[in-house]
Design an enzyme around this catalytic site. Structure first.
Site, mmCIF file in Angstrom:
data_model
loop_
_atom_site.group_PDB
_atom_site.id
_atom_site.type_symbol
_atom_site.label_atom_id
_atom_site.label_comp_id
_atom_site.label_asym_id
_atom_site.label_seq_id
_atom_site.Cartn_x
_atom_site.Cartn_y
_atom_site.Cartn_z
ATOM 1 N N LYS A 1 8.430 -16.813 -11.316
ATOM 2 C CA LYS A 1 7.595 -15.698 -11.780
ATOM 3 C C LYS A 1 6.352 -16.248 -12.479
ATOM 4 C CE LYS A 1 7.823 -11.807 -14.854
ATOM 5 N NZ LYS A 1 8.194 -11.647 -16.236
ATOM 6 N N LYS B 1 -11.223 -3.809 18.950
ATOM 7 C CA LYS B 1 -9.819 -4.168 19.178
ATOM 8 C C LYS B 1 -9.377 -3.855 20.604
ATOM 9 C CE LYS B 1 -8.654 -3.704 14.305
ATOM 10 N NZ LYS B 1 -7.589 -3.842 13.342
ATOM 11 N N ASN C 1 0.844 -1.191 0.000
ATOM 12 C CA ASN C 1 0.000 0.000 0.000
ATOM 13 C C ASN C 1 0.883 1.247 0.000
ATOM 14 O OD1 ASN C 1 0.520 0.810 2.870
ATOM 15 N ND2 ASN C 1 -0.318 -1.244 3.189
ATOM 16 N N LYS D 1 -14.049 0.147 15.451
ATOM 17 C CA LYS D 1 -12.714 -0.465 15.435
ATOM 18 C C LYS D 1 -12.073 -0.415 16.816
ATOM 19 C CE LYS D 1 -11.303 -0.020 10.900
ATOM 20 N NZ LYS D 1 -10.706 0.689 9.799
ATOM 21 N N ASP E 1 -4.133 -6.527 4.944
ATOM 22 C CA ASP E 1 -5.170 -7.399 5.501
ATOM 23 C C ASP E 1 -5.153 -8.774 4.833
ATOM 24 O OD1 ASP E 1 -6.250 -5.582 7.349
ATOM 25 O OD2 ASP E 1 -7.321 -4.543 5.746
ATOM 26 N N PHE F 1 -4.841 3.070 14.616
ATOM 27 C CA PHE F 1 -5.109 4.063 13.582
ATOM 28 C C PHE F 1 -6.256 3.556 12.709
ATOM 29 C CE2 PHE F 1 -1.862 7.390 13.556
ATOM 30 C CZ PHE F 1 -1.143 6.975 14.661
HETATM 31 N N1 CTP Z 1 -3.845 -3.600 11.986
HETATM 32 C C1 CTP Z 1 -3.154 -4.659 12.519
HETATM 33 N N2 CTP Z 1 -3.087 -5.842 11.842
HETATM 34 C C2 CTP Z 1 -3.690 -6.002 10.654
HETATM 35 C C3 CTP Z 1 -4.406 -4.916 10.103
HETATM 36 C C4 CTP Z 1 -4.453 -3.737 10.795
HETATM 37 O O1 CTP Z 1 -2.590 -4.528 13.605
HETATM 38 N N3 CTP Z 1 -3.599 -7.147 10.016
HETATM 39 C C5 CTP Z 1 -3.903 -2.336 12.753
HETATM 40 C C6 CTP Z 1 -3.375 -1.135 12.025
HETATM 41 O O2 CTP Z 1 -2.001 -0.915 12.312
HETATM 42 C C7 CTP Z 1 -4.216 0.005 12.553
HETATM 43 C C8 CTP Z 1 -5.541 -0.668 12.784
HETATM 44 O O3 CTP Z 1 -5.266 -2.049 12.975
HETATM 45 O O4 CTP Z 1 -3.754 0.525 13.772
HETATM 46 C C9 CTP Z 1 -6.432 -0.480 11.598
HETATM 47 O O5 CTP Z 1 -7.509 -1.323 11.716
HETATM 48 P P1 CTP Z 1 -8.107 -2.084 10.456
HETATM 49 O O6 CTP Z 1 -9.362 -2.695 10.921
HETATM 50 O O7 CTP Z 1 -7.205 -3.010 9.810
HETATM 51 O O8 CTP Z 1 -8.294 -0.890 9.538
HETATM 52 P P2 CTP Z 1 -8.261 -0.928 8.018
HETATM 53 O O9 CTP Z 1 -7.107 -1.680 7.468
HETATM 54 O O10 CTP Z 1 -8.406 0.488 7.614
HETATM 55 O O11 CTP Z 1 -9.538 -1.842 7.859
HETATM 56 P P3 CTP Z 1 -10.774 -1.786 6.938
HETATM 57 O O12 CTP Z 1 -10.205 -2.063 5.624
HETATM 58 O O13 CTP Z 1 -11.595 -2.854 7.505
HETATM 59 O O14 CTP Z 1 -11.345 -0.421 7.119
#
Ligand code: CTP
Length: 401
Positions: free
Chosen positions: A285, A337, A206, A333, A275, A319
């Site tokens: 490849k 969490k 990303n 969230k 995610d 975040f």
């Molecule tokens: N986070 C984490 N582990 C993951 C994904 C995210 O620890 N596998 C943490 C990120 O560092 C951040 C927070 O979780 O502090 C974000 O939550 P998340 O639900 O993952 O947010 P998004 O990725 O924005 O999710 P969504 O796509 O569901 O909005």
């Protein structure tokens, strides 16, 4: 706020970027700093002392200087010395302990932070002799606001361009911040993107630059914390003095976080963790085919969610990056969490987003108090987040599990 009434000594050396120092001085004067300028002889070929006298309202000190105690007086007066622009020549002199003009003599006599803002031709910048001098000074805790890549005044392109004024201001603020209110706390910060490989040449990742996480780690360190920074791949360099670990994938970040879990008081999870990951990383490849390709992805472990389950007395800050129903989603969230604080940002808003030096965030805490901050530099945002953490710790408001 940090810059108000601070005594900042600006050393100007002989480079064309000297004209940009005017912008820096204007910003410092606007922030109500007390600014004085020392000019080397060479710098006076590029810009006049009158310009700096007009901008600062103070007499400019320059070479040749009368032997006496002026250098000691100025070294003791300053809260911080900023050499901008800093030529390869001045940096080399300081690195070898030379004191052959007013500025280098002041630097040798000073016991306050010194920030160098190098600006020079790309080949001079990349020259191993310059790099060696810069590394030697960094080892001795001199600070550098490193040059950027871009069009150079000499017509060449590459590293060597003076950093942005905003970045220089951030560094000055960082070195001046000396309120050790996180002393004794062990802070773990995650930063940057994670990278999930698909095959030897392709990956899923990303646009996170890591700047917010690095700013948090830096701010926490300046406030006296013992900091561990775990980062995915970025172009950033951590401050010396923190425990720095680099990782690539979400899985690696997960393992590093829980390896040091017993030694964490505060976790700030600023990393943009993928995610999803490829179900299988191909050794070869993947060749293109005529028909479309379906890539199977699995969920990665949610590090912060797991941290929430194992929270104990730790403070957890997450975040949330949201582009719609922001507050609602962030609160959900935070609750799911088990966090103490969530930092909400919307990358589509002006002044926020990826790879920029500013951010506009909203802080939401476990009592659902909502604090909307204005657009500010990421280092300022970091300090505001930490201010909030301190208030929570003082009120012992954080939740346990
Ligand atoms: N986070 C984490 N582990 C993951 C994904 C995210 O620890 N596998 C943490 C990120 O560092 C951040 C927070 O979780 O502090 C974000 O939550 P998340 O639900 O993952 O947010 P998004 O990725 O924005 O999710 P969504 O796509 O569901 O909005």
């Amino acid at each position: 706020m940090i810059l108000k009434n601070k005594k900042i000594l600006i050393g100007v050396t002989g480079g064309i970027a000297a004209y940009k120092t005017c912008e820096l001085i204007r910003a410092l004067v606007k922030a109500e700093s007390d600014v004085r300028v020392v000019m080397t002889e060479a710098s006076q070929q590029f810009i006049t002392a009158l310009t700096f006298e007009t901008l600062t309202g103070n007499a400019v000190h320059r070479d040749p200087f009368e032997q006496g105690t002026k250098h000691i007086e100025l070294a003791r007066w300053a809260d911080c010395i900023v050499v901008c622009p800093a030529t390869a020549n001045t940096i080399a002199k300081v690195a070898s302990g030379l004191a052959d003009n007013l500025l280098t003599t002041i630097i040798l006599a000073a016991n306050v932070p010194v920030v160098f803002c190098p600006a020079m031709n790309v080949q001079m910048y990349l020259n191993p002799l310059f790099q060696r001098n810069m590394a030697a000074l960094k080892q001795l805790s001199y600070r550098f606001v490193e040059s950027e890549q871009g069009e150079l005044a000499c017509g060449e392109h590459g590293w060597g361009r003076l950093a942005d004024t905003a970045q220089i201001i951030d560094s000055i603020q960082s070195v001046l911040y000396n309120n050790p209110d996180l002393h004794g706390k062990r802070v773990l910060v995650t930063a940057g993107p994670t990278v999930e490989d698909i095959d030897p040449v392709r990956f899923i990742s990303n646009r996170s630059s890591g700047k917010m996480g690095f700013a948090l780690a830096e701010a926490a360190m300046l406030r006296g914390a013992e900091v561990t920074l775990i980062s995915g791949p970025t172009r950033l360099k951590p401050l010396s003095g923190m425990n720095y670990k680099t990782v690539r994938s979400a899985g690696e970040m997960h393992d590093e976080v829980f390896k040091c879990w017993e030694d964490v008081d505060i976790l700030m999870m600023a990393a943009a963790v993928s995610d999803y990951k490829a179900r299988q990383i191909q050794n070869q490849k993947i060749k293109k085919q005529d028909e479309s390709l379906v890539l199977e992805l699995d969920r990665t472990a949610d590090i912060l969610h797991e941290a929430g389950q194992k929270k104990g007395k730790r403070m957890l800050i997450g975040f949330a990056l949201e582009t719609d129903h922001e507050t609602e989603n962030a609160i959900r969230k935070m609750m799911s969490k088990n966090l103490d604080l969530i930092v909400l940002n919307n990358p589509l808003e002006e002044g926020a987003g990826f790879d920029v030096d500013t951010n506009r965030v909203t802080l939401i805490d476990s009592s659902k108090q909502i604090i909307e901050l204005t657009v500010m530099s990421k280092i300022e945002v970091a300090h505001r987040i930490i201010d909030h953490i301190i208030i929570h710790m003082q009120n012992n408001e954080f939740i346990t599990a």
